[in-house]
Design an enzyme around this catalytic site. Structure first.
Site, PDB file in Angstrom:
ATOM      1  N   CYS A   1      12.038  15.580   0.246  1.00 39.81           N
ATOM      2  CA  CYS A   1      12.827  14.383   0.573  1.00 39.81           C
ATOM      3  C   CYS A   1      13.475  13.738  -0.651  1.00 39.81           C
ATOM      4  CB  CYS A   1      11.957  13.366   1.302  1.00 39.81           C
ATOM      5  SG  CYS A   1      11.398  13.939   2.929  1.00 39.81           S
ATOM      6  N   HIS A  29      14.688   6.066   0.361  1.00 40.35           N
ATOM      7  CA  HIS A  29      14.394   7.125   1.322  1.00 40.35           C
ATOM      8  C   HIS A  29      13.803   6.490   2.576  1.00 40.35           C
ATOM      9  CE1 HIS A  29      12.789  10.581   3.287  1.00 40.35           C
ATOM     10  NE2 HIS A  29      11.533  10.364   2.916  1.00 40.35           N
ATOM     11  N   ASN A  45      13.462   9.688   9.889  1.00 41.90           N
ATOM     12  CA  ASN A  45      13.412  10.243   8.533  1.00 41.90           C
ATOM     13  C   ASN A  45      14.153  11.569   8.549  1.00 41.90           C
ATOM     14  OD1 ASN A  45      12.699  11.569   6.160  1.00 41.90           O
ATOM     15  ND2 ASN A  45      10.555  10.933   6.216  1.00 41.90           N
TER      16      ASN A  45
END
Length: 359
Positions: free
Chosen positions: A126, A266, A296
């Protein structure tokens, strides 16, 4: 307790800026009732634990490269360039189309830049987009070639166990992209920091399918081809490592949290982000969120959220923008930039206002 890692950081002259942004979210919407039924939880439970109400899922015939190509095209249109102007294409992903070739090569060909532009992938899970952004910035700063395309793209729906409530409810599919190029004086990327924490690598992993543990009937039966995450361990990592590191990074760059006009983190989990922003002292009005609608999206979450902010008109010329990503590895990437708008040699395309970036 989370052990510390080694950080790579530096200041730049600000000679490289984001010239255009783009994103692509699949049109298929998957609500909490659908993912919750398979995972054994309710819509209310998902909202309370994560703040997520929906996520997007790629169609069966769509791959990571398809989303990346669409996002890349949107970013190039915003920057006023074509594929022929690109010297470098980098795709940050942990869900590539296939083990070889790099997904970036497929994207380059799809964009019409398959001859001449260098193309490679970055996998920092990520954190991948910010790792790629910081790397490409330094490549361009020492190059005569002015433009590069950096894309974060993931199709996590292909590696999730639908019955695992720790992961299945969190993730969506998507891609976000930026064009990097020459900055005006006082604009562009100002500072960066990359850090690795390999001792915590087992907090997030896909255990099987690689050279150490190839896919076998036994690994498939055990579900080792799926994405695994220690949610409590990740939260501890963010609290103990990421949050103080962001504060130190801003301070080392000569700023305070009050100076940050836009914080683009994030989009791991809404509740976690609320705690992160509050602890840092960055107000909710300065923090950008897309997790509620998109979940996400892995390495796509920072560029998707940045594009959302740009197309909504909230980013003004000279604004100070902080990007912060963390994920498997464990890894953390931070970038600080002075937003550049309008573009140095191109005007923004007609209709450059926010619309939901379905593709």
């Amino acid at each position: 307790m989370i052990s510390t890692g080694t950080a790579r950081h530096g200041r730049t002259s600000g000679s490289i800026a984001v010239l255009g942004t783009g994103s692509c979210l699949p049109s298929h919407v998957v609500g909490n009732d659908e993912v919750g039924a398979a995972a054994g939880v309710t819509d209310e439970w998902i909202r309370r634990k994560t703040g997520i109400t929906a996520r997007r899922r790629a169609k069966p015939d769509e791959a990571t490269s398809d989303l990346a190509i669409a996002a890349g095209r949107a970013a190039m249109e915003a920057a006023g360039i074509t594929a022929a102007d690109l010297s470098l294409i980098v795709v940050a992903t942990s869900t590539p189309d296939q083990p070889q070739p790099p997904t970036a090569s497929i994207v380059a060909d799809g964009l019409g830049a398959g001859h001449g532009a260098a193309a490679f992938d970055v996998n920092a899970v990520c954190s991948g987009f910010v790792f790629a952004l910081n790397t490409v910035q330094h490549v361009l700063a020492g190059s005569d070639s002015p433009y590069a395309l950096v894309i974060g793209a993931d199709v996590y729906s292909r590696i999730l166990d639908p019955a695992d409530r720790r992961t299945a409810i969190l993730f969506g599919d998507g891609a976000g992209a930026v064009v990097l190029g020459p900055a005006r004086p006082g604009r562009g990327l100002l500072a960066s920091r990359l850090a690795g924490f390999g001792a915590e690598r087992d907090l997030i992993e896909v255990p099987a399918g690689g050279s150490r543990r190839p896919t076998t009937p036994e690994t498939l039966a055990a579900g080792l081809q799926y994405f695994h995450m220690n949610g409590r361990g990740v939260r501890d990592f963010v609290t103990e490592v990421v949050t103080p590191a962001i504060g130190a990074f801003v301070d080392d760059a000569g700023f305070t949290p009050a100076d940050i006009d836009h914080f683009v983190p994030h989009q791991a989990n809404g509740r976690m982000l609320d705690d992160l922003s509050a602890t840092l002292g960055i107000g909710a009005g300065h923090t950008h969120f897309t997790y509620e609608d998109f979940g996400n999206t892995g390495s796509a979450s920072v560029p998707v959220t940045l594009d959302h902010a740009a197309r909504s008109g909230r980013l003004a010329d000279g604004d100070l923008v902080l990007l912060a990503a963390f994920g498997g590895g464990m890894a953390m990437g931070l970038s600080l930039l002075r937003w550049q708008h309008p573009l140095p040699t191109h005007t923004a395309p007609t209709g450059y206002t926010h619309t939901t970036p379905f593709c």
